[in-house]
Design a protein around this motif. Sequence first.
Motif, PDB file in Angstrom:
ATOM      1  N   LEU A 143       0.821  -1.163  -0.140  1.00  0.00           N
ATOM      2  CA  LEU A 143       0.036  -0.067   0.024  1.00  0.00           C
ATOM      3  C   LEU A 143       0.813   1.323  -0.110  1.00  0.00           C
ATOM      4  O   LEU A 143       1.855   1.120   0.751  1.00  0.00           O
ATOM      5  N   PRO A 144       0.528   2.090  -0.673  1.00  0.00           N
ATOM      6  CA  PRO A 144       1.285   3.509  -0.556  1.00  0.00           C
ATOM      7  C   PRO A 144       0.607   4.211   0.707  1.00  0.00           C
ATOM      8  O   PRO A 144      -0.443   3.882   0.987  1.00  0.00           O
ATOM      9  N   THR A 145       1.449   5.139   1.047  1.00  0.00           N
ATOM     10  CA  THR A 145       0.978   6.046   2.451  1.00  0.00           C
ATOM     11  C   THR A 145       1.315   7.292   2.025  1.00  0.00           C
ATOM     12  O   THR A 145       1.952   7.890   1.119  1.00  0.00           O
ATOM     13  N   TRP A 146       0.406   8.037   2.939  1.00  0.00           N
ATOM     14  CA  TRP A 146       0.632   9.594   2.873  1.00  0.00           C
ATOM     15  C   TRP A 146       0.951  10.142   4.188  1.00  0.00           C
ATOM     16  O   TRP A 146       0.436   9.656   5.219  1.00  0.00           O
ATOM     17  N   GLU A 147       1.521  11.409   4.318  1.00  0.00           N
ATOM     18  CA  GLU A 147       1.768  11.943   5.410  1.00  0.00           C
ATOM     19  C   GLU A 147       0.664  12.483   6.082  1.00  0.00           C
ATOM     20  O   GLU A 147       0.667  12.597   7.518  1.00  0.00           O
ATOM     21  N   SER A 148      -0.523  12.753   5.575  1.00  0.00           N
ATOM     22  CA  SER A 148      -1.671  13.098   5.891  1.00  0.00           C
ATOM     23  C   SER A 148      -2.737  12.780   4.926  1.00  0.00           C
ATOM     24  O   SER A 148      -2.444  12.240   3.917  1.00  0.00           O
ATOM     25  N   PRO A 149      -4.091  12.983   5.335  1.00  0.00           N
ATOM     26  CA  PRO A 149      -5.132  12.470   4.383  1.00  0.00           C
ATOM     27  C   PRO A 149      -4.950  13.624   3.032  1.00  0.00           C
ATOM     28  O   PRO A 149      -6.355  14.288   2.825  1.00  0.00           O
ATOM     29  N   ASP A 150      -3.942  13.662   2.405  1.00  0.00           N
ATOM     30  CA  ASP A 150      -3.980  14.645   1.135  1.00  0.00           C
ATOM     31  C   ASP A 150      -3.244  13.746   0.363  1.00  0.00           C
ATOM     32  O   ASP A 150      -1.970  13.644   0.203  1.00  0.00           O
ATOM     33  N   TRP A 173      -0.974   7.608   6.834  1.00  0.00           N
ATOM     34  CA  TRP A 173      -2.254   7.491   6.061  1.00  0.00           C
ATOM     35  C   TRP A 173      -2.485   6.681   5.157  1.00  0.00           C
ATOM     36  O   TRP A 173      -1.381   6.765   4.136  1.00  0.00           O
ATOM     37  N   VAL A 174      -3.513   5.695   4.740  1.00  0.00           N
ATOM     38  CA  VAL A 174      -3.702   4.990   3.703  1.00  0.00           C
ATOM     39  C   VAL A 174      -4.962   4.904   3.169  1.00  0.00           C
ATOM     40  O   VAL A 174      -5.826   5.474   4.020  1.00  0.00           O
ATOM     41  N   ASP A 175      -5.542   4.286   2.131  1.00  0.00           N
ATOM     42  CA  ASP A 175      -6.451   4.158   1.507  1.00  0.00           C
ATOM     43  C   ASP A 175      -7.209   3.031   2.472  1.00  0.00           C
ATOM     44  O   ASP A 175      -6.925   1.876   2.163  1.00  0.00           O
ATOM     45  N   GLY A 176      -8.079   3.530   3.340  1.00  0.00           N
ATOM     46  CA  GLY A 176      -8.667   2.349   4.437  1.00  0.00           C
ATOM     47  C   GLY A 176      -9.736   1.458   3.706  1.00  0.00           C
ATOM     48  O   GLY A 176      -9.660   0.254   4.178  1.00  0.00           O
TER      49      GLY A 176
END
Length: 169
Positions: free
Chosen positions: A18-25, A60-63
Amino acid sequence: MTSPYEFRPTHVVPESGLPTWESPDPARQSARLDPLLPVMLTETSGDWARVVCSNAWSAWVDGRLLITLPHRPPGTAQPLATTTDPRALLAALESALGAYRQLVEQYADGRLDLEAFRSRSAGLRIGAVIDGPAAWLLDLDRGRWYYCEGAQLQTYATVEPADTGRGPT
Protein backbone atom coordinates in the motif's frame (compact mmCIF):
# COMPACT_ATOMS: atom_id res chain seq x y z
CA MET A 1 2.49 7.90 19.60
CA THR A 2 1.77 4.24 20.33
CA SER A 3 4.66 2.25 21.78
CA PRO A 4 5.51 -1.18 20.34
CA TYR A 5 4.27 -2.77 23.58
CA GLU A 6 0.76 -1.45 22.97
CA PHE A 7 0.70 -2.55 19.33
CA ARG A 8 -2.30 -4.79 18.59
CA PRO A 9 -2.82 -5.25 14.86
CA THR A 10 -6.35 -4.78 13.59
CA HIS A 11 -5.64 -5.08 9.86
CA VAL A 12 -3.03 -6.27 7.37
CA VAL A 13 -1.84 -4.62 4.22
CA PRO A 14 -3.07 -6.31 0.99
CA GLU A 15 -0.74 -8.63 -0.94
CA SER A 16 0.15 -5.84 -3.36
CA GLY A 17 1.36 -3.51 -0.57
CA LEU A 18 0.00 0.00 0.00
CA PRO A 19 1.17 3.53 -0.70
CA THR A 20 1.11 5.86 2.31
CA TRP A 21 0.63 9.58 2.81
CA GLU A 22 1.81 11.94 5.55
CA SER A 23 -1.72 13.27 5.92
CA PRO A 24 -5.10 12.55 4.30
CA ASP A 25 -4.02 14.55 1.26
CA PRO A 26 -3.21 12.82 -2.08
CA ALA A 27 -0.46 15.39 -2.76
CA ARG A 28 1.64 14.28 0.24
CA GLN A 29 2.59 10.69 -0.73
CA SER A 30 5.19 8.95 1.43
CA ALA A 31 6.68 5.44 1.68
CA ARG A 32 5.04 2.16 0.65
CA LEU A 33 3.92 -0.47 3.16
CA ASP A 34 5.07 -4.04 2.58
CA PRO A 35 2.56 -6.71 1.56
CA LEU A 36 0.74 -8.44 4.44
CA LEU A 37 2.27 -6.11 7.04
CA PRO A 38 0.19 -6.08 10.25
CA VAL A 39 -1.01 -2.58 11.14
CA MET A 40 -3.24 -1.02 13.78
CA LEU A 41 -6.03 1.29 12.62
CA THR A 42 -6.15 4.35 14.87
CA GLU A 43 -8.21 6.95 13.00
CA THR A 44 -10.37 7.39 9.91
CA SER A 45 -11.40 10.36 7.80
CA GLY A 46 -13.73 9.37 4.96
CA ASP A 47 -11.92 6.65 2.99
CA TRP A 48 -8.60 7.61 4.59
CA ALA A 49 -7.25 5.49 7.47
CA ARG A 50 -4.39 6.33 9.80
CA VAL A 51 -2.43 3.20 10.66
CA VAL A 52 0.40 2.53 13.06
CA CYS A 53 3.04 -0.12 12.43
CA SER A 54 4.69 -2.26 15.12
CA ASN A 55 7.68 0.12 15.19
CA ALA A 56 5.29 3.03 16.03
CA TRP A 57 5.61 4.58 12.55
CA SER A 58 2.31 6.11 11.48
CA ALA A 59 0.89 7.00 8.07
CA TRP A 60 -2.37 7.49 6.19
CA VAL A 61 -3.58 4.88 3.66
CA ASP A 62 -6.63 4.16 1.56
CA GLY A 63 -8.64 2.45 4.29
CA ARG A 64 -10.86 0.64 1.79
CA LEU A 65 -7.90 -1.55 0.85
CA LEU A 66 -6.97 -2.75 4.35
CA ILE A 67 -7.76 -6.35 5.22
CA THR A 68 -9.53 -6.63 8.57
CA LEU A 69 -8.16 -9.20 10.98
CA PRO A 70 -10.78 -11.33 12.70
CA HIS A 71 -11.54 -10.52 16.30
CA ARG A 72 -9.67 -12.53 18.86
CA PRO A 73 -11.76 -15.56 19.83
CA PRO A 74 -13.67 -15.13 23.10
CA GLY A 75 -11.99 -16.78 26.03
CA THR A 76 -8.41 -16.32 24.80
CA ALA A 77 -7.73 -13.49 27.23
CA GLN A 78 -7.20 -16.05 29.98
CA PRO A 79 -3.84 -17.84 30.12
CA LEU A 80 -3.70 -21.35 28.77
CA ALA A 81 -4.63 -23.75 31.53
CA THR A 82 -3.80 -27.43 31.55
CA THR A 83 -6.95 -29.44 32.06
CA THR A 84 -7.95 -33.05 31.65
CA ASP A 85 -6.58 -36.06 29.89
CA PRO A 86 -7.43 -35.83 26.15
CA ARG A 87 -8.46 -39.47 25.71
CA ALA A 88 -12.17 -38.97 26.50
CA LEU A 89 -12.45 -36.11 24.02
CA LEU A 90 -10.50 -38.06 21.40
CA ALA A 91 -12.90 -41.01 21.86
CA ALA A 92 -15.93 -38.71 21.42
CA LEU A 93 -14.39 -37.18 18.29
CA GLU A 94 -13.57 -40.63 16.94
CA SER A 95 -17.14 -41.79 17.54
CA ALA A 96 -18.63 -38.72 15.83
CA LEU A 97 -16.26 -39.09 12.89
CA GLY A 98 -17.16 -42.79 12.63
CA ALA A 99 -20.86 -41.94 12.58
CA TYR A 100 -20.28 -39.38 9.82
CA ARG A 101 -18.13 -41.85 7.85
CA GLN A 102 -20.96 -44.42 8.00
CA LEU A 103 -23.47 -41.84 6.71
CA VAL A 104 -21.12 -40.93 3.84
CA GLU A 105 -20.65 -44.60 2.96
CA GLN A 106 -24.41 -45.22 2.99
CA TYR A 107 -24.98 -42.17 0.80
CA ALA A 108 -22.16 -43.11 -1.60
CA ASP A 109 -23.51 -46.68 -1.86
CA GLY A 110 -27.01 -45.41 -2.60
CA ARG A 111 -28.49 -46.70 0.66
CA LEU A 112 -29.37 -43.11 1.67
CA ASP A 113 -30.75 -40.36 -0.50
CA LEU A 114 -29.52 -36.79 -0.11
CA GLU A 115 -32.47 -35.75 2.06
CA ALA A 116 -31.90 -38.66 4.47
CA PHE A 117 -28.14 -37.95 4.54
CA ARG A 118 -28.79 -34.30 5.42
CA SER A 119 -31.39 -35.20 8.02
CA ARG A 120 -29.23 -37.80 9.77
CA SER A 121 -26.09 -35.66 9.73
CA ALA A 122 -27.88 -32.50 10.95
CA GLY A 123 -26.37 -31.29 14.21
CA LEU A 124 -23.28 -33.46 13.86
CA ARG A 125 -20.33 -31.12 14.39
CA ILE A 126 -16.77 -32.09 15.22
CA GLY A 127 -13.43 -30.44 14.82
CA ALA A 128 -9.87 -31.68 14.97
CA VAL A 129 -6.64 -30.47 13.45
CA ILE A 130 -3.68 -32.79 13.86
CA ASP A 131 -0.21 -31.53 12.96
CA GLY A 132 2.44 -34.02 14.02
CA PRO A 133 2.52 -34.11 17.83
CA ALA A 134 0.21 -31.09 18.16
CA ALA A 135 -3.58 -31.23 18.00
CA TRP A 136 -6.42 -28.73 18.24
CA LEU A 137 -9.61 -30.47 19.32
CA LEU A 138 -13.13 -29.04 19.41
CA ASP A 139 -15.39 -29.97 22.32
CA LEU A 140 -18.84 -28.52 21.53
CA ASP A 141 -20.34 -29.82 24.78
CA ARG A 142 -18.03 -27.47 26.67
CA GLY A 143 -17.84 -24.87 23.89
CA ARG A 144 -14.04 -24.96 23.72
CA TRP A 145 -11.16 -25.59 21.39
CA TYR A 146 -8.34 -27.37 23.19
CA TYR A 147 -4.67 -27.51 22.29
CA CYS A 148 -3.15 -30.89 22.96
CA GLU A 149 0.47 -31.98 22.84
CA GLY A 150 1.01 -35.31 24.47
CA ALA A 151 -1.35 -36.23 27.30
CA GLN A 152 -2.51 -32.78 28.44
CA LEU A 153 -5.34 -30.60 27.12
CA GLN A 154 -5.03 -26.84 27.38
CA THR A 155 -7.97 -24.51 26.73
CA TYR A 156 -7.18 -22.63 23.53
CA ALA A 157 -10.38 -20.65 22.88
CA THR A 158 -14.07 -20.73 23.61
CA VAL A 159 -16.70 -20.89 20.90
CA GLU A 160 -20.39 -20.16 20.65
CA PRO A 161 -22.10 -23.50 21.25
CA ALA A 162 -23.86 -24.86 18.20
CA ASP A 163 -27.59 -25.46 18.29
CA THR A 164 -27.54 -29.23 18.20
CA GLY A 165 -31.14 -29.68 19.28
CA ARG A 166 -29.94 -31.12 22.59
CA GLY A 167 -30.92 -28.04 24.58
CA PRO A 168 -28.52 -25.91 26.63
CA THR A 169 -25.23 -27.46 27.67
